[in-house]
Design a protein around this motif. Structure first.
Motif, PDB file in Angstrom:
ATOM      1  N   ILE A  77     151.028  95.253 110.134  1.00  0.00           N
ATOM      2  CA  ILE A  77     150.559  94.451 111.244  1.00  0.00           C
ATOM      3  C   ILE A  77     149.545  93.609 111.045  1.00  0.00           C
ATOM      4  O   ILE A  77     149.445  92.353 111.929  1.00  0.00           O
ATOM      5  N   ILE A  78     148.461  93.816 110.291  1.00  0.00           N
ATOM      6  CA  ILE A  78     147.363  92.938 110.228  1.00  0.00           C
ATOM      7  C   ILE A  78     147.799  91.558 109.480  1.00  0.00           C
ATOM      8  O   ILE A  78     147.531  90.549 110.062  1.00  0.00           O
ATOM      9  N   ILE A  80     151.269  90.420 109.259  1.00  0.00           N
ATOM     10  CA  ILE A  80     151.877  89.598 110.189  1.00  0.00           C
ATOM     11  C   ILE A  80     151.292  89.055 111.650  1.00  0.00           C
ATOM     12  O   ILE A  80     151.617  87.861 111.696  1.00  0.00           O
ATOM     13  N   GLY A  81     150.402  89.843 112.004  1.00  0.00           N
ATOM     14  CA  GLY A  81     149.733  89.137 113.047  1.00  0.00           C
ATOM     15  C   GLY A  81     148.722  87.886 112.632  1.00  0.00           C
ATOM     16  O   GLY A  81     148.822  87.099 113.405  1.00  0.00           O
ATOM     17  N   SER A  82     148.207  88.082 111.352  1.00  0.00           N
ATOM     18  CA  SER A  82     147.358  86.887 110.880  1.00  0.00           C
ATOM     19  C   SER A  82     148.496  85.459 110.776  1.00  0.00           C
ATOM     20  O   SER A  82     148.034  84.417 111.014  1.00  0.00           O
ATOM     21  N   ALA A  84     151.442  85.103 112.125  1.00  0.00           N
ATOM     22  CA  ALA A  84     151.825  84.732 113.518  1.00  0.00           C
ATOM     23  C   ALA A  84     150.966  83.848 114.147  1.00  0.00           C
ATOM     24  O   ALA A  84     151.352  82.699 114.929  1.00  0.00           O
ATOM     25  N   GLY A  85     149.570  84.442 114.212  1.00  0.00           N
ATOM     26  CA  GLY A  85     148.460  83.754 115.003  1.00  0.00           C
ATOM     27  C   GLY A  85     148.206  82.326 114.582  1.00  0.00           C
ATOM     28  O   GLY A  85     147.990  81.320 115.318  1.00  0.00           O
ATOM     29  N   PRO A 112     142.653  82.014 116.033  1.00  0.00           N
ATOM     30  CA  PRO A 112     143.061  83.127 114.927  1.00  0.00           C
ATOM     31  C   PRO A 112     142.516  82.871 113.760  1.00  0.00           C
ATOM     32  O   PRO A 112     142.346  84.065 113.260  1.00  0.00           O
ATOM     33  N   ALA A 119     140.859  89.809 108.236  1.00  0.00           N
ATOM     34  CA  ALA A 119     141.971  90.277 107.806  1.00  0.00           C
ATOM     35  C   ALA A 119     142.403  90.230 106.159  1.00  0.00           C
ATOM     36  O   ALA A 119     142.836  90.920 105.746  1.00  0.00           O
TER      37      ALA A 119
END
Length: 374
Positions: A77-78, A80-82, A84-85, A112, A119
């Motif tokens: 999640i960390i 993918i979120g990085s 994506a942001g 981000p 991250a």
């Protein structure tokens, strides 16, 4: 409650809150006139920073009791979120000062890249601790995490945000060396990147006259005191005008339109002007406390992930502070890097407080283990 609190390092708990609280006061002092000139209420920036302060302290307290080893399970999640942001910023971000770094959400700007710094620290601490038995295997253990880190840095450079990218590069080097990666591997990668990127940077137009002038202004500001050197000279005037005890809280002259970014990147210059050497010593003392505590934790922690995480967070805070202080004093070119905990900006403050929450949880775990052993 007593059982919950007994293993915390209260010096490490209080220090970031003191820095952030002091930052709220200084943001108000440095931004009152700027807000009025912009047609806003004089307390506009204070109110927003206070909201971020309250949110950050609440998150800090939660993260302090959240077991740091759980971040291993949250790693997908960390990452993918990085990614994506950073992609969302490039696609839908708002432009400011010839850069696209923030996304507007509910009236607040989120950056981000600030969260990506942390991250990458978590990711490298995890992956290198996992591969300790094969840390000398360049192809399988060293190269893959550096490629992913490099990709995230590349997305940040595209914004462009050279200051944040530089911080991450130095943090990656510190974590890698602490994990046992050989210096020759990092040197080899650095050499290859230099050969590949130098012509790309030169012919892509990335090296603009503005960036060249900014570099010149850092090391010879008085040759063009009215243009490229103006900002640094005003910073010198602020720092020099503070003397031992300063002009008094709220009495800065340089914040009255002379020093750009008085409440953001150059807030330390305003602290020096209003509170003098005394204010500088207090702030530096709190930062040094965090660094000393972080290094001690890294050496005490028996868990490889926790140890690398502690050294990564400590280097993240200290390197960012060094780059900011280097910029306002002329040691380094002006890069737009905020002073951790103190400069105006919610994303930076929240990221720093989350990082310190993780560090406090590591301290709680280490202290708990020592108490049980004793």
């Amino acid at each position: 409650m007593r059982k919950l609190l007994k293993d915390f390092d209260f010096v490490l708990m209080i220090t970031p809150i003191l820095l952030a609280g002091f930052g709220v006061v200084m943001v108000y002092s440095a931004s009152m006139l700027i807000a009025v000139v912009q047609g806003l209420d004089s307390s506009f920036y204070l109110t927003r920073q206070l909201i971020w302060f309250c949110l950050s302290v609440a998150v800090f307290l939660f993260v302090s009791i959240f077991p740091y080893k759980n971040y291993i399970r949250l790693m997908p999640i960390i990452l993918i979120g990085s990614i994506a942001g950073l992609v969302l910023v490039l696609l839908f971000g708002e432009s400011a000062n010839n850069a696209v770094r923030a996304i507007s959400l509910f009236g607040f700007n989120l950056q981000p890249a600030e969260f990506v710094k942390l991250a990458i620290v978590i990711y490298l601490a995890f992956i290198y601790s996992k591969k300790q038995s094969r840390i000398n295997n360049f192809v399988h253990s060293v190269l893959p995490p550096l490629i992913l880190s490099g990709f995230l840095i590349f997305l940040i450079v595209l914004q462009p945000d050279i200051g944040t990218a530089s911080i991450i590069v130095f943090v990656v080097i510190v974590i890698s060396l602490s994990a046992g990666v050989k210096m020759k591997y990092l040197g080899f990668i650095g050499g290859v990147l230099a050969i590949i990127l130098t012509p790309i940077i030169y012919f892509s137009g990335f090296v603009t006259p503005t960036r060249i002038e900014r570099f010149k202004g850092a090391y010879d500001p008085f040759t063009d005191a009215s243009d490229s050197g103006f900002q640094l000279i005003q910073s010198y005037v602020a720092i020099g005008g503070g003397d031992l005890l300063g002009q008094g809280l709220g009495q800065s002259i340089q914040k009255l339109g002379y020093l750009y970014g008085a409440h953001t990147d150059f807030i330390m210059a305003i602290i020096a002007e209003e509170l003098g050497v005394f204010g500088i010593v207090i702030v530096m003392g709190l930062f040094i406390t965090i660094v000393v505590k972080g290094v001690m934790l890294a050496t005490k922690c028996k868990d490889g992930f926790g140890s690398l995480l502690a050294i990564g967070i400590t280097s993240l805070i200290s390197i960012q502070a060094f780059i900011n202080l280097g910029s306002i004093s002329g040691i380094l070119p002006i890069t737009g890097v905020p002073l951790p905990f103190i400069s105006y900006g919610g994303s930076s403050l929240l990221t720093c407080m989350i990082a310190m929450g993780i560090l406090n949880n590591i301290a709680k775990t280490v202290n708990g283990y020592e108490n049980i052993t004793n």
